[in-house]
Design an enzyme around this catalytic site. Structure first.
Site, PDB file in Angstrom:
ATOM      1  N   HIS A   1      -9.020  27.348  10.647  1.00 51.03           N
ATOM      2  CA  HIS A   1      -8.596  26.852  11.968  1.00 51.03           C
ATOM      3  C   HIS A   1      -9.647  25.919  12.583  1.00 51.03           C
ATOM      4  O   HIS A   1      -9.898  25.971  13.795  1.00 51.03           O
ATOM      5  CB  HIS A   1      -8.265  28.022  12.902  1.00 51.03           C
ATOM      6  CG  HIS A   1      -9.436  28.924  13.216  1.00 51.03           C
ATOM      7  ND1 HIS A   1      -9.352  30.294  13.212  1.00 51.03           N
ATOM      8  CD2 HIS A   1     -10.715  28.655  13.561  1.00 51.03           C
ATOM      9  CE1 HIS A   1     -10.521  30.820  13.538  1.00 51.03           C
ATOM     10  NE2 HIS A   1     -11.366  29.844  13.758  1.00 51.03           N
TER      11      HIS A   1
ATOM     12  N   HIS B   1     -18.339  28.861   6.111  1.00 48.93           N
ATOM     13  CA  HIS B   1     -18.938  27.793   6.931  1.00 48.93           C
ATOM     14  C   HIS B   1     -19.997  28.385   7.848  1.00 48.93           C
ATOM     15  O   HIS B   1     -19.971  29.578   8.149  1.00 48.93           O
ATOM     16  CB  HIS B   1     -17.913  26.975   7.706  1.00 48.93           C
ATOM     17  CG  HIS B   1     -17.088  27.710   8.745  1.00 48.93           C
ATOM     18  ND1 HIS B   1     -16.296  28.797   8.456  1.00 48.93           N
ATOM     19  CD2 HIS B   1     -16.900  27.470  10.066  1.00 48.93           C
ATOM     20  CE1 HIS B   1     -15.659  29.187   9.562  1.00 48.93           C
ATOM     21  NE2 HIS B   1     -16.023  28.410  10.556  1.00 48.93           N
TER      22      HIS B   1
ATOM     23  N   GLU C   1     -15.121  34.973   9.661  1.00 53.68           N
ATOM     24  CA  GLU C   1     -13.722  34.949  10.133  1.00 53.68           C
ATOM     25  C   GLU C   1     -12.736  35.409   9.056  1.00 53.68           C
ATOM     26  O   GLU C   1     -11.565  35.642   9.365  1.00 53.68           O
ATOM     27  CB  GLU C   1     -13.347  33.540  10.612  1.00 53.68           C
ATOM     28  CG  GLU C   1     -14.048  33.152  11.896  1.00 53.68           C
ATOM     29  CD  GLU C   1     -13.884  31.670  12.218  1.00 53.68           C
ATOM     30  OE1 GLU C   1     -14.135  31.294  13.363  1.00 53.68           O
ATOM     31  OE2 GLU C   1     -13.504  30.881  11.325  1.00 53.68           O
TER      32      GLU C   1
ATOM     33  N   HIS D   1     -12.775  32.387  20.779  1.00 54.52           N
ATOM     34  CA  HIS D   1     -14.109  31.756  20.799  1.00 54.52           C
ATOM     35  C   HIS D   1     -14.581  31.522  22.231  1.00 54.52           C
ATOM     36  O   HIS D   1     -15.171  30.492  22.534  1.00 54.52           O
ATOM     37  CB  HIS D   1     -14.080  30.402  20.106  1.00 54.52           C
ATOM     38  CG  HIS D   1     -13.573  30.401  18.689  1.00 54.52           C
ATOM     39  ND1 HIS D   1     -12.271  30.614  18.362  1.00 54.52           N
ATOM     40  CD2 HIS D   1     -14.218  30.163  17.522  1.00 54.52           C
ATOM     41  CE1 HIS D   1     -12.122  30.511  17.044  1.00 54.52           C
ATOM     42  NE2 HIS D   1     -13.280  30.252  16.517  1.00 54.52           N
TER      43      HIS D   1
END
Lengths: 278, 117
Positions: free
Chosen positions: A12, A192, A239, A59
């Site tokens: 995402h 990431h 995530e 977030h």
């Protein structure tokens, strides 16, 4: 009876929001990622799910550190996309699947998962981007249940716990008395890392192993602690916990409808999978 | 208080209880950047806006010098710093990556591409 018809997991990356807004789907940089979606669009057209249960991480839009839940569920009638400060255009709001959301909420709490309940809810890019990737016209043909996992403040819920919550969500869906075809979404990842001297860290080997485990050995990643996952997949690679919640809803065998993987989109190893219960 | 030694991962700062305590004011300021009016107010006078949220000197210095690693050391959480970087300063994640690793932006992007090979 409600029935899970599929599990769709996808990265995402916030920059996707801008790319969608600017219609860059065929741009050479973005094309390898967006090319993952036509097969999913065909599947959606054929299967026509009624409800999305989306497992994702906020977030800093609906939640701030003043109140940071480990697990939360949205029972709101309307899930609102708004300015989240990252420069991502907001989207039309999403209708909540209130009856199923309350049912899952009740069932999870009785099953020892202490959910925070949200009767009003803002949804950020981790919720909105998978929806816009599946329905690019942003006319949502489904109602939604947001399930939020803390990936902001460590310690995080363990991978093992996330998978078990997915199993409990699966049981709740199976016991919902109304007919509904449910698509479960897992949003985020894969490897990431945005912050620190190791920013830009990507681990292709781990990601490919993880994607294989989503099909063939779904509890493989539950052996790792939150810090193990940081070490192996980067700070934001954690995530993948959302993928584990989603996969847990169908603990038995699945078949792969579609799978794609591309490095990089922004700083991220971008991956998409669509799985069907067998 | 004697506390157990923490596991560290080189180059991967963890936003944990200590960071959340240290960085609360900083992160709360960054959270305010979900509103354009607040972003505009910050831009019009950065230091005054920082003081309004009770940032200490080390935090204000890290803001005004655009010291990303410094902002993490004084308790900044990356999802909150992202609102400052992206929404206020107009930096993308490759800019942020370059600032933290001492690479040029092109070098940083090349490193990302190389990770796919």
């Amino acid at each position: 009876m409600a029935k899970i018809v599929g599990i769709m997991t996808t990265s995402h990356v916030p920059a996707l929001g801008r790319a969608i807004h600017l219609n860059l789907q065929q741009d050479p940089y973005w094309k390898p990622f967006f090319d993952g979606f036509p097969p999913i669009h065909e599947w959606l057209e054929r299967v026509k799910p009624d409800i999305v249960v989306s497992c994702y991480n906020d977030h800093g839009l609906n939640f701030f550190l003043d109140k940071q839940p480990t697990f939360a569920i949205g029972t709101a009638p309307e899930l609102i996309s708004t300015d989240e400060g990252w420069g991502i255009p907001s989207m039309p709001s999403f209708p909540g699947a209130e009856d199923l959301a309350w049912h899952i909420r009740d069932s999870l709490i009785r099953d020892d998962f202490d959910m925070l309940t949200c009767q009003e809810m803002l949804v950020d890019h981790a919720f909105t981007l998978p929806m816009a990737l599946m329905w690019p016209d942003q006319k949502w043909p489904v109602k939604s249940v947001p399930v939020c996992v803390n990936t902001v403040l460590f310690p995080l819920p363990s991978a093992r716990r996330c998978f078990k919550m997915g199993e409990a969500i699966g049981r709740a869906i199976a016991s919902f008395p109304e007919d509904a075809k449910v698509l479960v979404v897992g949003s985020g990842g894969l490897s990431h890392q945005l912050e620190g001297e190791r920013a830009g860290f990507i681990n292709k080997e781990f990601d490919l192993k993880f994607m294989d485990s989503m099909v063939n050995d779904p509890q493989w990643a539950t052996q790792f602690s939150d810090l193990d996952l940081v070490e192996k997949t980067g700070n934001e690679g954690v995530e993948l916990l959302n993928w584990l919640v989603a996969r847990g809803t169908v603990p038995g065998p699945v078949k792969v409808v579609h799978s794609s993987f591309h490095i990089p989109i922004s700083n991220t190893a971008a991956a998409t999978m669509l799985l069907e219960p067998v | 208080m004697n506390r157990p030694q923490k596991r560290t991962i080189p180059g991967a700062p963890i936003f944990d209880s200590d960071a959340a305590r240290r960085g609360y004011a900083l992160n709360k300021m960054c959270y305010s950047f979900n509103s354009k009016a607040n972003r505009d107010e910050f831009v019009s006078d950065e230091v005054a806006y920082c003081k309004k949220f009770g940032l200490d000197e080390a935090q204000i210095k890290a803001i005004t010098t655009r010291d990303v690693l410094g902002l993490i050391r004084v308790g900044g959480g990356v999802y909150f710093l992202g609102k400052l970087a992206g929404g206020v300063l107009g930096l993308d994640m490759q800019d942020i990556g370059a600032l933290q690793t001492g690479m040029t932006k092109d070098e940083f992007k090349a490193k990302l591409v190389a990770a796919g090979h």
